[in-house]
Design an enzyme around this catalytic site. Structure first.
Site, PDB file in Angstrom:
ATOM      1  N   HIS A 283      47.412  39.857  32.890  1.00  0.00           N
ATOM      2  CA  HIS A 283      47.232  41.285  33.575  1.00  0.00           C
ATOM      3  C   HIS A 283      48.016  42.280  32.664  1.00  0.00           C
ATOM      4  O   HIS A 283      47.316  43.456  32.477  1.00  0.00           O
ATOM      5  CB  HIS A 283      47.436  41.286  34.925  1.00  0.00           C
ATOM      6  CG  HIS A 283      46.816  40.562  35.896  1.00  0.00           C
ATOM      7  ND1 HIS A 283      47.059  39.224  36.416  1.00  0.00           N
ATOM      8  CD2 HIS A 283      45.468  40.637  36.114  1.00  0.00           C
ATOM      9  CE1 HIS A 283      46.203  38.780  37.056  1.00  0.00           C
ATOM     10  NE2 HIS A 283      44.978  39.536  37.033  1.00  0.00           N
TER      11      HIS A 283
ATOM     12  N   ASP B 286      36.862  36.049  32.969  1.00  0.00           N
ATOM     13  CA  ASP B 286      35.706  36.319  33.806  1.00  0.00           C
ATOM     14  C   ASP B 286      34.468  36.761  33.274  1.00  0.00           C
ATOM     15  O   ASP B 286      34.131  38.018  33.421  1.00  0.00           O
ATOM     16  CB  ASP B 286      36.392  37.120  34.862  1.00  0.00           C
ATOM     17  CG  ASP B 286      37.403  36.589  35.851  1.00  0.00           C
ATOM     18  OD1 ASP B 286      36.932  35.532  36.374  1.00  0.00           O
ATOM     19  OD2 ASP B 286      38.570  37.294  35.775  1.00  0.00           O
TER      20      ASP B 286
ATOM     21  N   GLN C  25      31.485  37.919  35.343  1.00  0.00           N
ATOM     22  CA  GLN C  25      32.038  39.169  35.852  1.00  0.00           C
ATOM     23  C   GLN C  25      32.054  40.470  35.102  1.00  0.00           C
ATOM     24  O   GLN C  25      31.601  41.452  35.468  1.00  0.00           O
ATOM     25  CB  GLN C  25      33.225  38.782  36.650  1.00  0.00           C
ATOM     26  CG  GLN C  25      33.795  40.075  37.530  1.00  0.00           C
ATOM     27  CD  GLN C  25      34.961  39.936  38.346  1.00  0.00           C
ATOM     28  OE1 GLN C  25      34.720  38.927  39.116  1.00  0.00           O
ATOM     29  NE2 GLN C  25      36.175  40.335  38.118  1.00  0.00           N
TER      30      GLN C  25
END
Length: 283
Positions: free
Chosen positions: A37, A152, A155
């Protein structure tokens, strides 16, 4: 670093920033942050963006209530990590702020084929929830750039499709950033926190399978490599849900290697009670 909890407040603050000509980079997260992140925050800074990070565990994208209930939370630690990384703005809304008129009145987006395979097939309703929350967060933040992690992969494709469906997002740039990994190859994930020591010791088998798929391209049929991967995972007590090969541009599933196009290998498996996913681009 400025922290907001109300959509109205952050919207007004960001409007003032945009009016001054600044570019906004947005990183949506569900918290329990890790270096992956933080790398997205760093990439946004490199691009000259004012960085906005949201922390919100979205209930509508969990098809398994136990998964939602057990999703790790570390708000205090998250805020410290973001401040150390130089994040400019953090948005930590309540469910009522994200869904002020209840889930039932939130728009539902159709992702077609992407919602029928792999994650879509194994997690019914998951991408419906992803579409709902991301559309709402983008409505609030209105970023110039959206930063997502490649881990991901499916996604990311869903969110790109979402941006095409919403006229107000047509000028937003979706930037997919590389997956960060632990020294043994395990993809960084908030869910890794839930692994026991014995489970963590074998979790990197997902990455090893992806490496095997990559190195054996053109040397062995994918059907053989896939069978080997499933057997390796099962032999160590993991429960594979899928080991797949697809066209990286549209996620069309492939039965065999096709070196004429860019491919992506994708994998999902349970390590104990923890479901992990990973992927790797080929050629």
């Amino acid at each position: 670093m400025v922290i907001f909890k109300k959509a109205e407040d952050i919207n007004a603050y960001l409007l003032n920033i945009r009016q001054k000509g600044a570019s906004l980079g947005f990183i949506p997260t569900m918290g329990a942050l890790h270096k992956g992140h933080i790398s997205l925050v760093e990439q946004a800074h490199k691009n000259g963006d004012i960085t906005v990070v949201s922390i919100f565990v979205n209930p509508t994208q969990f098809n398994d209530k136990n998964d939602f209930d057990n999703y790790p939370s570390a708000i205090t630690e998250d805020k410290m990590l973001l401040e150390a990384a130089g994040c400019d703005i953090v948005f930590i809304p309540s469910v009522a702020e994200v869904y002020p008129e209840s889930y039932a009145k939130t728009p539902v987006y159709d992702f077609g084929y992407l919602d029928t395979i792999l994650e879509g097939a194994h997690r019914p309703g998951h991408f419906k929830g992803v579409g709902q929350v991301v559309a709402r967060l983008l409505e609030i933040v209105k970023p110039d750039n959206l930063y997502l992690g490649q881990k991901d992969f499916q996604q990311c494709m869903v969110i790109k499709d979402l941006a095409k469906q919403i006229p107000q997002l047509h000028n937003m740039h979706v930037k997919i950033c590389p997956t960060l990994r632990e020294p043994d190859g395990l993809a960084m994930s908030s869910r890794n926190r839930r692994l026991t020591e014995p489970e963590r010791a074998v979790a990197n088998l997902l990455y090893q399978c992806l490496v095997s798929i990559q190195t054996k391209a053109g040397l062995q049929p994918f059907s053989v490599v896939r069978k080997e991967c499933i057997e390796i995972l099962a032999d160590k007590g993991l429960k594979p849900e899928y080991v797949a090969l697809a066209d990286a541009s549209n996620l069309a599933l492939l039965d065999e290697y096709d070196t004429e196009r860019q491919m992506v290998a994708l994998i999902a498996a349970f390590v104990g009670d923890v479901r992990l996913i990973d992927n790797m681009l080929l050629n």
